[in-house]
Design a protein around this motif. Sequence first.
Motif, PDB file in Angstrom:
ATOM      1  N   LYS A  62       0.838  -1.206   0.000  1.00 53.14           N
ATOM      2  CA  LYS A  62       0.000   0.000   0.000  1.00 53.14           C
ATOM      3  C   LYS A  62       0.868   1.250   0.000  1.00 53.14           C
ATOM      4  O   LYS A  62       1.770   1.401   0.836  1.00 53.14           O
ATOM      5  N   TYR A  63       0.598   2.163  -0.919  1.00 57.37           N
ATOM      6  CA  TYR A  63       1.349   3.421  -1.011  1.00 57.37           C
ATOM      7  C   TYR A  63       0.346   4.562  -1.087  1.00 57.37           C
ATOM      8  O   TYR A  63      -0.297   4.772  -2.125  1.00 57.37           O
ATOM      9  N   TYR A  64       0.193   5.265   0.007  1.00 56.69           N
ATOM     10  CA  TYR A  64      -0.679   6.446   0.053  1.00 56.69           C
ATOM     11  C   TYR A  64       0.269   7.634   0.127  1.00 56.69           C
ATOM     12  O   TYR A  64       0.905   7.853   1.152  1.00 56.69           O
ATOM     13  N   PHE A  65       0.408   8.359  -0.962  1.00 53.05           N
ATOM     14  CA  PHE A  65       1.514   9.316  -1.031  1.00 53.05           C
ATOM     15  C   PHE A  65       1.116  10.621  -1.708  1.00 53.05           C
ATOM     16  O   PHE A  65       0.072  10.725  -2.344  1.00 53.05           O
ATOM     17  N   GLY A  66       2.000  11.606  -1.539  1.00 53.74           N
ATOM     18  CA  GLY A  66       1.736  12.940  -2.066  1.00 53.74           C
ATOM     19  C   GLY A  66       2.850  13.429  -2.962  1.00 53.74           C
ATOM     20  O   GLY A  66       3.997  12.994  -2.860  1.00 53.74           O
ATOM     21  N   PHE A  67       2.468  14.361  -3.849  1.00 50.00           N
ATOM     22  CA  PHE A  67       3.420  15.043  -4.720  1.00 50.00           C
ATOM     23  C   PHE A  67       3.501  16.491  -4.218  1.00 50.00           C
ATOM     24  O   PHE A  67       2.454  17.164  -4.138  1.00 50.00           O
ATOM     25  N   PHE A  68       4.703  16.944  -3.909  1.00 47.48           N
ATOM     26  CA  PHE A  68       4.881  18.292  -3.356  1.00 47.48           C
ATOM     27  C   PHE A  68       5.699  19.157  -4.311  1.00 47.48           C
ATOM     28  O   PHE A  68       6.727  18.721  -4.835  1.00 47.48           O
ATOM     29  N   LEU A  73       1.404  20.639  -1.239  1.00 46.92           N
ATOM     30  CA  LEU A  73       0.867  19.367  -1.724  1.00 46.92           C
ATOM     31  C   LEU A  73       0.041  19.647  -2.974  1.00 46.92           C
ATOM     32  O   LEU A  73      -0.958  20.373  -2.919  1.00 46.92           O
ATOM     33  N   ILE A  74       0.440  19.078  -4.112  1.00 44.16           N
ATOM     34  CA  ILE A  74      -0.334  19.335  -5.337  1.00 44.16           C
ATOM     35  C   ILE A  74      -1.118  18.110  -5.815  1.00 44.16           C
ATOM     36  O   ILE A  74      -2.013  18.234  -6.647  1.00 44.16           O
ATOM     37  N   ALA A  75      -0.769  16.921  -5.312  1.00 47.52           N
ATOM     38  CA  ALA A  75      -1.539  15.732  -5.718  1.00 47.52           C
ATOM     39  C   ALA A  75      -1.393  14.636  -4.667  1.00 47.52           C
ATOM     40  O   ALA A  75      -0.377  14.541  -3.987  1.00 47.52           O
ATOM     41  N   VAL A  76      -2.444  13.816  -4.584  1.00 50.08           N
ATOM     42  CA  VAL A  76      -2.472  12.675  -3.654  1.00 50.08           C
ATOM     43  C   VAL A  76      -2.808  11.427  -4.459  1.00 50.08           C
ATOM     44  O   VAL A  76      -3.678  11.474  -5.345  1.00 50.08           O
ATOM     45  N   MET A  77      -2.129  10.344  -4.137  1.00 50.86           N
ATOM     46  CA  MET A  77      -2.421   9.073  -4.815  1.00 50.86           C
ATOM     47  C   MET A  77      -2.431   7.931  -3.813  1.00 50.86           C
ATOM     48  O   MET A  77      -1.626   7.897  -2.880  1.00 50.86           O
ATOM     49  N   ILE A  91      -4.644   1.854  -9.000  1.00 56.91           N
ATOM     50  CA  ILE A  91      -4.786   3.215  -8.455  1.00 56.91           C
ATOM     51  C   ILE A  91      -6.152   3.293  -7.766  1.00 56.91           C
ATOM     52  O   ILE A  91      -7.197   3.218  -8.413  1.00 56.91           O
ATOM     53  N   GLY A  92      -6.134   3.445  -6.452  1.00 51.94           N
ATOM     54  CA  GLY A  92      -7.380   3.519  -5.693  1.00 51.94           C
ATOM     55  C   GLY A  92      -7.933   4.931  -5.624  1.00 51.94           C
ATOM     56  O   GLY A  92      -9.139   5.118  -5.447  1.00 51.94           O
ATOM     57  N   PHE A  93      -7.026   5.911  -5.799  1.00 53.36           N
ATOM     58  CA  PHE A  93      -7.445   7.313  -5.660  1.00 53.36           C
ATOM     59  C   PHE A  93      -6.357   8.189  -6.256  1.00 53.36           C
ATOM     60  O   PHE A  93      -5.170   7.933  -6.059  1.00 53.36           O
ATOM     61  N   PHE A  94      -6.773   9.205  -7.008  1.00 53.09           N
ATOM     62  CA  PHE A  94      -5.810  10.200  -7.488  1.00 53.09           C
ATOM     63  C   PHE A  94      -6.529  11.536  -7.559  1.00 53.09           C
ATOM     64  O   PHE A  94      -7.609  11.631  -8.147  1.00 53.09           O
ATOM     65  N   MET A  95      -5.946  12.546  -6.961  1.00 54.09           N
ATOM     66  CA  MET A  95      -6.586  13.862  -6.938  1.00 54.09           C
ATOM     67  C   MET A  95      -5.516  14.938  -6.975  1.00 54.09           C
ATOM     68  O   MET A  95      -4.501  14.834  -6.294  1.00 54.09           O
ATOM     69  N   THR A  96      -5.761  15.971  -7.784  1.00 47.39           N
ATOM     70  CA  THR A  96      -4.834  17.109  -7.820  1.00 47.39           C
ATOM     71  C   THR A  96      -5.492  18.313  -7.138  1.00 47.39           C
ATOM     72  O   THR A  96      -6.724  18.385  -7.027  1.00 47.39           O
ATOM     73  N   ASP A  97      -4.685  19.250  -6.727  1.00 46.91           N
ATOM     74  CA  ASP A  97      -5.220  20.468  -6.114  1.00 46.91           C
ATOM     75  C   ASP A  97      -5.900  21.299  -7.202  1.00 46.91           C
ATOM     76  O   ASP A  97      -5.370  21.441  -8.310  1.00 46.91           O
ATOM     77  N   THR A  98      -7.063  21.853  -6.878  1.00 49.64           N
ATOM     78  CA  THR A  98      -7.804  22.609  -7.902  1.00 49.64           C
ATOM     79  C   THR A  98      -6.974  23.774  -8.455  1.00 49.64           C
ATOM     80  O   THR A  98      -7.148  24.164  -9.600  1.00 49.64           O
ATOM     81  N   SER A  99      -6.038  24.281  -7.670  1.00 49.98           N
ATOM     82  CA  SER A  99      -5.242  25.435  -8.124  1.00 49.98           C
ATOM     83  C   SER A  99      -4.305  25.083  -9.278  1.00 49.98           C
ATOM     84  O   SER A  99      -3.789  25.978  -9.950  1.00 49.98           O
ATOM     85  N   VAL A 100      -4.071  23.780  -9.503  1.00 44.75           N
ATOM     86  CA  VAL A 100      -3.161  23.397 -10.592  1.00 44.75           C
ATOM     87  C   VAL A 100      -3.874  22.595 -11.687  1.00 44.75           C
ATOM     88  O   VAL A 100      -3.223  22.092 -12.611  1.00 44.75           O
ATOM     89  N   GLN A 101      -5.208  22.474 -11.584  1.00 44.76           N
ATOM     90  CA  GLN A 101      -5.903  21.602 -12.540  1.00 44.76           C
ATOM     91  C   GLN A 101      -6.021  22.205 -13.938  1.00 44.76           C
ATOM     92  O   GLN A 101      -5.919  23.411 -14.119  1.00 44.76           O
ATOM     93  N   ASN A 102      -6.233  21.316 -14.896  1.00 46.00           N
ATOM     94  CA  ASN A 102      -6.443  21.662 -16.310  1.00 46.00           C
ATOM     95  C   ASN A 102      -5.223  22.328 -16.925  1.00 46.00           C
ATOM     96  O   ASN A 102      -5.345  23.158 -17.831  1.00 46.00           O
ATOM     97  N   ARG A 103      -4.044  21.934 -16.428  1.00 46.26           N
ATOM     98  CA  ARG A 103      -2.780  22.429 -17.002  1.00 46.26           C
ATOM     99  C   ARG A 103      -1.916  21.256 -17.445  1.00 46.26           C
ATOM    100  O   ARG A 103      -0.721  21.428 -17.669  1.00 46.26           O
ATOM    101  N   GLY A 104      -2.485  20.073 -17.511  1.00 44.11           N
ATOM    102  CA  GLY A 104      -1.727  18.902 -17.955  1.00 44.11           C
ATOM    103  C   GLY A 104      -0.895  18.254 -16.859  1.00 44.11           C
ATOM    104  O   GLY A 104      -0.167  17.292 -17.123  1.00 44.11           O
ATOM    105  N   ILE A 105      -1.015  18.761 -15.636  1.00 41.24           N
ATOM    106  CA  ILE A 105      -0.173  18.239 -14.549  1.00 41.24           C
ATOM    107  C   ILE A 105      -0.591  16.818 -14.157  1.00 41.24           C
ATOM    108  O   ILE A 105       0.257  15.925 -14.021  1.00 41.24           O
ATOM    109  N   GLY A 106      -1.890  16.586 -14.035  1.00 43.43           N
ATOM    110  CA  GLY A 106      -2.360  15.256 -13.641  1.00 43.43           C
ATOM    111  C   GLY A 106      -1.965  14.198 -14.662  1.00 43.43           C
ATOM    112  O   GLY A 106      -1.445  13.131 -14.305  1.00 43.43           O
TER     113      GLY A 106
END
Length: 166
Positions: A62-68, A73-77, A91-106
Motif C-alpha cells: 500500500k502506497y498512500y503518497f503525495g506530490f509536493f 501538496l499538489i496531488a495525492v495518490m 490506483i485507488g485514488f488520485f486527486m490534484t489540487d484545484t489550483s493546478v488543474q487543467n494544465r496537464g499536470i495530472g
Amino acid sequence: MDLSKLTNRYHVRLLDRTDIETILSLCRKNSLYYQFCPPAASEQTIIHDMEALPPNKDLSDKYYFGFFEDDSLIAVMDLIAAFPDEKTAFIGFFMTDTSVQNRGIGSKIIEELCSFLRTTGFSRVRLGWVKGNPQAQHFWHKCGFAETGVSYDTGAYTVIVAQRAI
Ligand SMILES: CC(C)(COP(=O)(O)OP(=O)(O)OC[C@H]1O[C@@H](n2cnc3c(N)ncnc32)[C@H](O)[C@@H]1OP(=O)(O)O)[C@@H](O)C(=O)NCCC(=O)NCCS
C-alpha cells in the motif's frame, strides 16, 4: 518500490496522519468528485483511505503518497502494488489540487507513474471511476485507460473498472 524514482519534478513521499489537514484542504476543494463519490472528505474518511486495503493485501503493498511542489501538496495518490494480480498496479485514488488543474499536470504525473511502474516490473494499471463523473471519465480516457467491461454497484454509486497496458 522506491517512490523517489517516480518523478524528478516533484518531491514524492508517503503521507501519514500528520498530513491530514493538508490532504483535507486539497480534497475539500474538489466538490465535483464528492458529488459522485460520497461521503464528503473528512478526517475520518482520510484515515480510512490511508488504511484501506483490497482483499488479501497487506500494508506492504500500500502506497498512500503525495506530490509536493516546494512545500505545497499538489496531488495525492493511493496505489496498491500487485493487485488484482502480480503484474497489475491499482490506483485507488488520485486527486490534484484545484489550483493546478487543467494544465496537464495530472496526466503528466500519470505518464511518469506508468513509466516508473513499467521499470518496476508491472504490465498494466487498473482503476475505477464513478459512472457519470465527466471529469474522471474524460481524464482517464485522456491518460489511455479503457473500460474493461466490468462495473460494480456499491449501493451509493456504480464504479466503472478501466485498465491500461504499460
Ligand atoms: C481528474 C484530475 C486528477 C485531473 O487532474 P488535472 O491536473 O486537471 O489533469 P489534466 O490537466 O492533465 O487533465 C484534465 C482534463 O480533464 C478535463 N476536465 C476538467 N474538468 C472536466 C469536467 N468537468 N468534465 C469533463 N472534462 C473535464 C480537462 O479539460 C482536461 O482534459 P483536456 O486536456 O482534454 O482538455 C483532477 O481533475 C481531480 O483531481 N479531480 C478530482 C478527483 C478525481 O476525479 N480523480 C479521478 C478519479 S480517482
